[in-house]
Motif scaffolding. Structure first.
Motif, PDB file in Angstrom:
ATOM      1  N   LEU A 119       0.679  -1.232   0.110  1.00  0.00           N
ATOM      2  CA  LEU A 119       0.019   0.050  -0.050  1.00  0.00           C
ATOM      3  C   LEU A 119       0.884   1.349   0.182  1.00  0.00           C
ATOM      4  N   LEU A 120       2.052   1.279   0.658  1.00  0.00           N
ATOM      5  CA  LEU A 120       2.880   2.277   0.759  1.00  0.00           C
ATOM      6  C   LEU A 120       3.482   2.499  -0.725  1.00  0.00           C
ATOM      7  N   ASP A 133      -3.316  -4.034  -8.078  1.00  0.00           N
ATOM      8  CA  ASP A 133      -4.555  -3.800  -8.596  1.00  0.00           C
ATOM      9  C   ASP A 133      -5.790  -4.151  -7.836  1.00  0.00           C
ATOM     10  N   LEU A 134      -6.335  -3.192  -7.258  1.00  0.00           N
ATOM     11  CA  LEU A 134      -7.427  -3.669  -6.208  1.00  0.00           C
ATOM     12  C   LEU A 134      -8.568  -4.152  -6.910  1.00  0.00           C
ATOM     13  N   HIS A 135      -8.779  -3.758  -8.104  1.00  0.00           N
ATOM     14  CA  HIS A 135      -9.872  -3.971  -9.086  1.00  0.00           C
ATOM     15  C   HIS A 135      -9.497  -5.237 -10.008  1.00  0.00           C
ATOM     16  N   ASP A 150     -12.924   3.824   0.725  1.00  0.00           N
ATOM     17  CA  ASP A 150     -13.844   2.722   0.497  1.00  0.00           C
ATOM     18  C   ASP A 150     -13.336   1.561   1.247  1.00  0.00           C
ATOM     19  N   PRO A 151     -13.750   1.166   2.542  1.00  0.00           N
ATOM     20  CA  PRO A 151     -13.265   0.237   3.365  1.00  0.00           C
ATOM     21  C   PRO A 151     -13.893  -1.142   2.848  1.00  0.00           C
ATOM     22  N   SER A 152     -14.999  -1.034   2.033  1.00  0.00           N
ATOM     23  CA  SER A 152     -15.455  -2.165   1.454  1.00  0.00           C
ATOM     24  C   SER A 152     -14.443  -2.990   0.675  1.00  0.00           C
ATOM     25  N   LEU A 153     -13.507  -2.283   0.265  1.00  0.00           N
ATOM     26  CA  LEU A 153     -12.302  -2.808  -0.690  1.00  0.00           C
ATOM     27  C   LEU A 153     -11.148  -3.575   0.070  1.00  0.00           C
ATOM     28  N   ALA A 154     -11.655  -4.016   1.437  1.00  0.00           N
ATOM     29  CA  ALA A 154     -10.600  -4.580   2.328  1.00  0.00           C
ATOM     30  C   ALA A 154     -10.447  -6.044   1.814  1.00  0.00           C
ATOM     31  N   LEU A 206      -8.392   2.482  -0.629  1.00  0.00           N
ATOM     32  CA  LEU A 206      -8.957   1.605   0.580  1.00  0.00           C
ATOM     33  C   LEU A 206      -9.605   2.531   1.756  1.00  0.00           C
ATOM     34  N   ARG A 207      -8.801   3.592   1.803  1.00  0.00           N
ATOM     35  CA  ARG A 207      -9.358   4.454   3.004  1.00  0.00           C
ATOM     36  C   ARG A 207     -10.682   5.186   2.605  1.00  0.00           C
TER      37      ARG A 207
END
Length: 410
Positions: A262-263, A339-341, A275-279, A272-273
Motif C-alpha cells: 500500500l505504501l 490492482d485492487l480491482h 472505501d473500506p469495502s475494498l478490504a 482503501l481509505r
C-alpha cells in the motif's frame, strides 16, 4: 543458474527480491534444478502457474518425505524426521491425509471462524490502543515505530495462541521456536530441527493437560474430534504444532508485505481509505502480488515425471514456486501491478487441491482486520527509512520484511 543475470535461488539477493529470478525461470527454465544451500541435494523449481497448479493435484507427486532420496533424508532437511511433527496434515498423502481433512472439516467450521473475528478484532484494538498511547507520550514528534515488532508479531502470536488455547505465559517460547524453524541458513539447520522438536514436545504436554480440562478453543476441539477420526496421539500433536507454525510466521510476513504494497501504491491506499469495502479485494491482491508463502512445502516425485519436456527423476525433491505462479503473465494480466480491482482473484497463495491451507480463512481474516484497523487509526503512514533499506527475512518458503520502521500520525 550460472548463465542467468539474476540472483540464484535461496541467496541473499534472491530473498531480498525473488521476482526477477522468477521471471527468468518462467521464461528460460520453467522446470529447473538447483542445489539446496549447504547440501548436495538437488531440488527442482517449478515456476509457471499452470504447472504449479497441476503439480498440487498430481497424484504422482507426494508431500511425504518417505518418498525422498536417502541423500535428502540424511541432509536434515525434514524438521520433524522421525519425530512428533513428521506426520502432519501437510506432509502425508491419502488415505492417511483423508483422516486429517475430516478432522479439519469438523473443527474449522464457518461458525468457529466467525467467532474468531471477535478475538482478532479485540487483540488488534488493544495493541493499537497501546501503540497510540505510547506515541502520544513520546516527546519526539515523528518518532519511528517498527510495526512488525510493536504490532504484527504480537498480533500473530496472540491470535494463534487465543484460537488454539495456549497459555499467554508460553507465547515467548513459541515466538523463539518460530523464529528459527524456517531458517535458510545451513549453519542453523540443527537449531531448526531442535526448535521443531521442542515445539512438538511442548504440544504433547499441553494436549495432555488440556484433556483434563477442555475449553472452547481449537485445540480442545481437535482433541475431541481426533478420537472420532481415529488419529494417533502423534498425529494430533503434529496437527496442533503445524497449525501454530503455519499461523505464526506467515501472518507476520503478510502484514508487513500488505502495508509495504500500500505504501508502494499510494493510489490504492487512498482508495482503501475512502472505501473500506475494498478490504476483501486488498486481501486477495496482497496474497497474489506479494504473499507470504513463496513456495510449497517439499514435494517428491513418486516416479519419473515429465514436465514441459524435462524429466524429474523418481524420489527427487521439488518446490512449487507459488510466488512465481502468482506473477505469471500467462495467467494474470499486468502481474507486477498492484490492482485492487483485478478480476482474476484465484491465486495459489494458500495452495490448491487437498493440501490447500486449512487455516486460509483465519489468515485472510487477520490480514483484513489488521490492515483496516491500521488505516483507520492512522491518517498518516510513511516509511521512516528509504524503501531500499527494507530488508527481507532469509526464509525458505516464507516472505516478509525483517522490520518495518514507520512514522505514524493519528
Amino acid at each position: 543458474m550460472s548463465e542467468s543475470p539474476v540472483a540464484a535461488p535461496f541467496t541473499a539477493p534472491y530473498f531480498q527480491n525473488p521476482y526477477p529470478t522468477y521471471e527468468w525461470l518462467r521464461d528460460h527454465h520453467p522446470v529447473h534444478p538447483v542445489t539446496v544451500p549447504g547440501t548436495d541435494v538437488r531440488v527442482w523449481l517449478i515456476s509457471r502457474h499452470d504447472d504449479v497448479r497441476a503439480a498440487f493435484t498430481d497424484e504422482r507427486i507426494s508431500n511425504d518425505a518417505r518418498w525422498a532420496t536417502e541423500r535428502f533424508r540424511k541432509a536434515g532437511l525434514v524438521l520433524g524426521a522421525g519425530g512428533d511433527i513428521d506426520r502432519s496434515m501437510s506432509t502425508v498423502d491419502p488415505p492417511e491425509h483423508t483422516r486429517y481433512r475430516k478432522l479439519a472439516a469438523s473443527t474449522f467450521t464457518a461458525a468457529r471462524v466467525q467467532r474468531w473475528e471477535h478475538i482478532v478484532q479485540e487483540i488488534v484494538d488493544d495493541l493499537l490502543d497501546d501503540l497510540l498511547d505510547d506515541l502520544s507520550d513520546d516527546p519526539r514528534p515523528g518518532a519511528a515505530v517498527d510495526l512488525l515488532d510493536r504490532f504484527a508479531t504480537p498480533m500473530a502470536v496472540s491470535v494463534i495462541c487465543e484460537v488454539m488455547g495456549i497459555p499467554s505465559a508460553d507465547r515467548k517460547s513459541l515466538r523463539e521456536w518460530g523464529d528459527v524453524i524456517f531458517t535458510a541458513d545451513p549453519a542453523r539447520r540443527g537449531e531448526a530441527v531442535d526448535a521443531a522438536a521442542a515445539l512438538a514436545g511442548y504440544m504433547r504436554e499441553l494436549i495432555a493437560a488440556k484433556r483434563k480440562r477442555l475449553s472452547p478453543d481449537l485445540m480442545s476441539a481437535l482433541i475431541l474430534a481426533h478420537d472420532g477420526e481415529g488419529l494417533t496421539e502423534t498425529e494430533l500433536v503434529a496437527s496442533c504444532a503445524g497449525l501454530v507454525i503455519a499461523g505464526y510466521e506467515t501472518t507476520i510476513g503478510l502484514t508487513g508485505t500488505a502495508v509495504l504494497a500500500l505504501l508502494d501504491n499510494p493510489g490504492a491506499m487512498r482508495e482503501l481509505r475512502d472505501d473500506p469495502s475494498l478490504a476483501g479485494a486488498m486481501v486477495d491482491e496482497v496474497l497474489r502480488y506479494d504473499g507470504a508463502a513463496t513456495t510449497s512445502l517439499w514435494r517428491f516425485a513418486k516416479e519419473d515425471i515429465e514436465i514441459r519436456g524435462t524429466t524429474i527423476p523418481a524420489h527427487d525433491a521439488m518446490f512449487l514456486l507459488i510466488g512465481s505462479a502468482n506473477r505469471d503473465p500467462r495467467r494474470f494480466a499486468d502481474p507486477d501491478t498492484f490492482d485492487l480491482h483485478r478480476a482474476d482473484k484465484q491465486s495459489l497463495a494458500f495452495g490448491h487441491g487437498i493440501h490447500r491451507c486449512v487455516g486460509a480463512a483465519l489468515g485472510r481474516l487477520e490480514l483484513r482486520v489488521s490492515v483496516a484497523a491500521v488505516l483507520e487509526r492512522f491518517s498518516g503512514i510513511e516509511l521512516a527509512v528509504d524503501r531500499s533499506e527494507i530488508r527481507y527475512k532469509p526464509l525458505v518458503g516464507i516472505r516478509g520484511p525483517m522490520s518495518l520502521p514507520l512514522i505514524l500520525r493519528p
